[in-house]
Design a protein around this motif. Structure first.
Motif, mmCIF file in Angstrom:
data_model
loop_
_atom_site.group_PDB
_atom_site.id
_atom_site.type_symbol
_atom_site.label_atom_id
_atom_site.label_comp_id
_atom_site.label_asym_id
_atom_site.label_seq_id
_atom_site.Cartn_x
_atom_site.Cartn_y
_atom_site.Cartn_z
ATOM 1 N N THR A 139 0.838 -1.200 0.000
ATOM 2 C CA THR A 139 0.000 0.000 0.000
ATOM 3 C C THR A 139 0.870 1.245 0.000
ATOM 4 N N THR A 140 0.247 2.364 -0.315
ATOM 5 C CA THR A 140 0.887 3.669 -0.258
ATOM 6 C C THR A 140 -0.159 4.671 0.181
ATOM 7 N N HIS A 141 0.267 5.899 0.420
ATOM 8 C CA HIS A 141 -0.687 6.903 0.898
ATOM 9 C C HIS A 141 -1.270 7.705 -0.261
ATOM 10 N N PHE A 142 -2.548 7.942 -0.178
ATOM 11 C CA PHE A 142 -3.244 8.895 -1.047
ATOM 12 C C PHE A 142 -3.843 9.914 -0.087
ATOM 13 N N GLY A 143 -3.115 11.022 0.112
ATOM 14 C CA GLY A 143 -3.462 11.890 1.229
ATOM 15 C C GLY A 143 -3.243 11.132 2.522
ATOM 16 N N ILE A 156 18.447 20.371 -18.207
ATOM 17 C CA ILE A 156 17.704 20.806 -17.021
ATOM 18 C C ILE A 156 16.404 20.025 -16.945
ATOM 19 N N ILE A 157 16.054 19.587 -15.747
ATOM 20 C CA ILE A 157 14.732 19.020 -15.486
ATOM 21 C C ILE A 157 14.113 19.791 -14.333
ATOM 22 N N THR A 158 12.877 20.205 -14.527
ATOM 23 C CA THR A 158 12.135 20.849 -13.443
ATOM 24 C C THR A 158 10.878 20.036 -13.155
ATOM 25 N N MET A 159 10.467 20.095 -11.891
ATOM 26 C CA MET A 159 9.216 19.448 -11.502
ATOM 27 C C MET A 159 8.582 20.332 -10.429
ATOM 28 N N ALA A 160 7.524 21.022 -10.793
ATOM 29 C CA ALA A 160 6.879 21.960 -9.876
ATOM 30 C C ALA A 160 5.554 21.385 -9.386
ATOM 31 N N PHE A 161 5.474 21.150 -8.102
ATOM 32 C CA PHE A 161 4.248 20.688 -7.440
ATOM 33 C C PHE A 161 3.731 19.375 -8.024
ATOM 34 N N GLY A 162 4.671 18.488 -8.341
ATOM 35 C CA GLY A 162 4.279 17.197 -8.884
ATOM 36 C C GLY A 162 4.819 16.001 -8.126
ATOM 37 N N LEU A 163 5.960 16.160 -7.476
ATOM 38 C CA LEU A 163 6.606 15.002 -6.870
ATOM 39 C C LEU A 163 5.765 14.369 -5.769
ATOM 40 N N ARG A 164 5.014 15.179 -5.035
ATOM 41 C CA ARG A 164 4.239 14.605 -3.928
ATOM 42 C C ARG A 164 3.134 13.669 -4.426
ATOM 43 N N ASN A 165 2.777 13.768 -5.713
ATOM 44 C CA ASN A 165 1.750 12.892 -6.269
ATOM 45 C C ASN A 165 2.320 11.600 -6.852
ATOM 46 N N VAL A 166 3.634 11.477 -6.892
ATOM 47 C CA VAL A 166 4.286 10.300 -7.461
ATOM 48 C C VAL A 166 4.281 9.171 -6.436
ATOM 49 N N THR A 167 3.967 7.980 -6.893
ATOM 50 C CA THR A 167 3.888 6.836 -5.984
ATOM 51 C C THR A 167 5.267 6.438 -5.470
ATOM 52 N N ASP A 168 6.210 6.209 -6.375
ATOM 53 C CA ASP A 168 7.558 5.792 -6.003
ATOM 54 C C ASP A 168 8.518 6.946 -6.302
ATOM 55 N N LYS A 169 8.740 7.770 -5.317
ATOM 56 C CA LYS A 169 9.538 8.980 -5.520
ATOM 57 C C LYS A 169 10.998 8.655 -5.818
ATOM 58 N N GLU A 170 11.549 7.624 -5.169
ATOM 59 C CA GLU A 170 12.934 7.254 -5.432
ATOM 60 C C GLU A 170 13.116 6.812 -6.880
ATOM 61 N N ALA A 171 12.161 6.038 -7.388
ATOM 62 C CA ALA A 171 12.239 5.607 -8.782
ATOM 63 C C ALA A 171 12.182 6.798 -9.729
ATOM 64 N N ALA A 172 11.338 7.774 -9.410
ATOM 65 C CA ALA A 172 11.234 8.966 -10.246
ATOM 66 C C ALA A 172 12.530 9.765 -10.228
ATOM 67 N N LEU A 173 13.110 9.931 -9.058
ATOM 68 C CA LEU A 173 14.373 10.673 -8.963
ATOM 69 C C LEU A 173 15.476 9.966 -9.737
ATOM 70 N N ALA A 174 15.533 8.639 -9.635
ATOM 71 C CA ALA A 174 16.534 7.884 -10.366
ATOM 72 C C ALA A 174 16.323 7.997 -11.877
ATOM 73 N N SER A 175 15.075 8.006 -12.299
ATOM 74 C CA SER A 175 14.760 8.148 -13.715
ATOM 75 C C SER A 175 15.170 9.528 -14.229
ATOM 76 N N MET A 176 14.939 10.545 -13.422
ATOM 77 C CA MET A 176 15.355 11.900 -13.804
ATOM 78 C C MET A 176 16.865 11.990 -13.917
ATOM 79 N N LEU A 177 17.582 11.373 -12.963
ATOM 80 C CA LEU A 177 19.045 11.387 -13.008
ATOM 81 C C LEU A 177 19.549 10.734 -14.287
#
Length: 247
Positions: free
Chosen positions: A6-10, A132-153
Motif C-alpha cells: 500500500t501507499t498513501h493517497f493523502g 535541465i529538469i524541473t518538476m513543480a508541485f508534482g513530486l508529492r503525487n508520485v507513488t515511487d519517488k525514489e524511482a522517479a528521482l533515479a529516472s530523472m538522473l
C-alpha cells in the motif's frame, strides 16, 4: 494475512497500484480551473516561487529542458523564451487532461514546445538527454519517488541539474495552527465554490502533509546519486526548491 503493498493517497492508505488512477481523477477534475485556483490559493505568490526556480536553473540558450508535471505550461512557456529556437522544451505530464489544457494555452500564446505524456518513474527518454529538469508541485503525487528521482538522473546530461519546487514543511511554528486551518478548512471550501470539488483540495492539503520534508527529500536525492544537493525555503518553508546536479 494481507501482504498487498500500500501507499498513501493523502491520509488514506490505498493499494500501491491504485494511486496513479486516484491522482488522475483529481487532476481530471481540476484541470480547467487549475491556474485560477493556484492564484486564489497562493494569492499569486506561486508565480514568484516559479520565477525563483527558473533563476536557479541557470538555463542558457540552446539547452534542452524537461518540465515534468508541467501541467498548464507556465514554466515551459518561460523556458521556451530562454532557450530560444536552437533549444528544446518538453512539457510532460502523466495526466492527459492537464497536458491538453497546457497545450491549448501555449498554442494560443504562440509558444512552441514539445509534449509528452509520461510517468516520472519510468521516463521514455534516452540517457543523458536534458540539460535541465524541473518538476513543480508534482513530486508529492508520485507513488515511487525514489524511482522517479533515479529516472530523472538517468535522462539528465552530465553536469545537468534537477530542480524540484514542492510544498514542504512550514518552519515558522507560531503560524502552523493558522496554516492548518487554511489548509484543511479554507482550501476545500475554495475547491467547492470554484470547481465544485472539495475532495480534490482536501487531498491537496493531505498530500502536502505526507510529502517528505526538506531534509528527507534532500537525502532521497543524494541516495539516488545526485551531487551538490541543496534546498531553498520560500515563504517560511511552505514551499522549498531542491536542486541537485548529475556528475
Amino acid at each position: 494475512m494481507n501482504t498487498e503493498k500500500t501507499t498513501h493517497f493523502g491520509f488514506t492508505q490505498v493499494p500501491h497500484q491504485d494511486k496513479v488512477q486516484r491522482v488522475t481523477q483529481v487532476f481530471d477534475s481540476v484541470a480547467t480551473n487549475y491556474d485560477i485556483m493556484n492564484d486564489l490559493m497562493s494569492l499569486g505568490i506561486h508565480r514568484l516561487w516559479k520565477r525563483f526556480s527558473i533563476e536557479l536553473s541557470g538555463v542558457q540558450p540552446g539547452q534542452r529542458v524537461l518540465d515534468l508535471a508541467g501541467g498548464t505550461g507556465d514554466l515551459a512557456a518561460k523556458f521556451a523564451t530562454l532557450v530560444g529556437e536552437q533549444g528544446q522544451v518538453v512539457l510532460a505530464d502523466i495526466n492527459a487532461a492537464m497536458l491538453q489544457v497546457g497545450r491549448e494555452r501555449l498554442l494560443d500564446r504562440g509558444v512552441l514546445v514539445d509534449y509528452a505524456q509520461v510517468n516520472a518513474e519510468s521516463l521514455p527518454f534516452a540517457n543523458n538527454t536534458f540539460d535541465i529538469i524541473t518538476m513543480a508541485f508534482g513530486l508529492r503525487n508520485v507513488t515511487d519517488k525514489e524511482a522517479a528521482l533515479a529516472s530523472m538522473l538517468r535522462v539528465l546530461k552530465p553536469g545537468g541539474r534537477l530542480l524540484i519546487l514542492e510544498f514542504s514543511e512550514l518552519k515558522i511554528r507560531p503560524l502552523k495552527p493558522l496554516y492548518d486551518l487554511y489548509s484543511f478548512k479554507v482550501l476545500p471550501l475554495l475547491g467547492k465554490l470554484i470547481v465544485k470539488d472539495a475532495d480534490s483540495y482536501r487531498y491537496l492539503a493531505e498530500s502536502i502533509r505526507m510529502h517528505p520534508n526538506q531534509e528527507t527529500l534532500l537525502e532521497m536525492m543524494q541516495s539516488v546519486g545526485f551531487d551538490r544537493c541543496d534546498y531553498h525555503n520560500l515563504s517560511g518553508g511552505i514551499v522549498a526548491v531542491h536542486r541537485g546536479f548529475k556528475l
